[in-house]
Design an enzyme around this catalytic site. Structure first.
Site, PDB file in Angstrom:
ATOM      1  N   ALA A  92       0.852  -1.198   0.000  1.00 28.16           N
ATOM      2  CA  ALA A  92       0.000   0.000   0.000  1.00 28.16           C
ATOM      3  C   ALA A  92       0.882   1.240   0.000  1.00 28.16           C
ATOM      4  CB  ALA A  92      -0.901   0.017   1.228  1.00 28.16           C
ATOM      5  N   CYS A  93       0.700   2.089  -1.001  1.00 30.12           N
ATOM      6  CA  CYS A  93       1.420   3.366  -1.023  1.00 30.12           C
ATOM      7  C   CYS A  93       0.435   4.487  -0.729  1.00 30.12           C
ATOM      8  CB  CYS A  93       2.138   3.583  -2.357  1.00 30.12           C
ATOM      9  SG  CYS A  93       1.057   3.868  -3.770  1.00 30.12           S
ATOM     10  N   ILE A  94       0.939   5.669  -0.537  1.00 31.30           N
ATOM     11  CA  ILE A  94       0.085   6.797  -0.149  1.00 31.30           C
ATOM     12  C   ILE A  94      -0.959   7.109  -1.223  1.00 31.30           C
ATOM     13  CG2 ILE A  94       0.073   9.277   0.347  1.00 31.30           C
ATOM     14  CD1 ILE A  94       2.727   8.783   1.864  1.00 31.30           C
ATOM     15  N   THR A 118       2.068   0.691  -5.101  1.00 32.22           N
ATOM     16  CA  THR A 118       1.316  -0.437  -4.528  1.00 32.22           C
ATOM     17  C   THR A 118       1.438  -1.657  -5.429  1.00 32.22           C
ATOM     18  OG1 THR A 118      -0.270   1.022  -3.425  1.00 32.22           O
ATOM     19  CG2 THR A 118      -0.993  -1.248  -3.863  1.00 32.22           C
TER      20      THR A 118
END
Length: 102
Positions: free
Chosen positions: A9-11, A17
């Site tokens: 999960a990325c921002i 992601t």
């Protein structure tokens, strides 16, 4: 052969992601380990890990830059935490790090 599960999960929930997920799969396979990867991106949770996946896992990799949803599912499991950039840059090193923590 280790059984690995991972969450990426990325921002922004877009590029990193999914790139991290692909790199984890690629290098786990090359090293002879089984892996299932759940992504938590812009589309929500995809490829949700089952209770059985979690029960069978030797190690959990959190390749995340943000808080993940439903983190309590992983209580009691060994967790290797890294950022998505680390996996994108060197997926093999992340797999090796996780295996060393088992």
């Amino acid at each position: 052969m280790a059984k690995i599960v991972a969450v990426t999960a990325c921002i922004a929930g877009i590029a990193h992601t999914y790139m991290a997920a692909e790199n984890l799969k690629k290098y786990a396979k090359k090293e002879g380990h089984s892996i299932k990867v759940e992504t938590q991106g812009a589309m929500g949770i995809e490829n949700r890990l089952s209770k059985q996946d979690l029960a069978d896992a030797d190690i959990v990799i959190f390749a995340v830059d943000t808080t993940i949803s439903e983190a309590d599912r992983f209580d009691g499991k060994k967790i290797c935490r890294v950022g998505t950039s680390a996996v994108v840059k060197n997926g093999r090193a992340v797999i090796d790090k996780a295996i060393s923590e088992i």
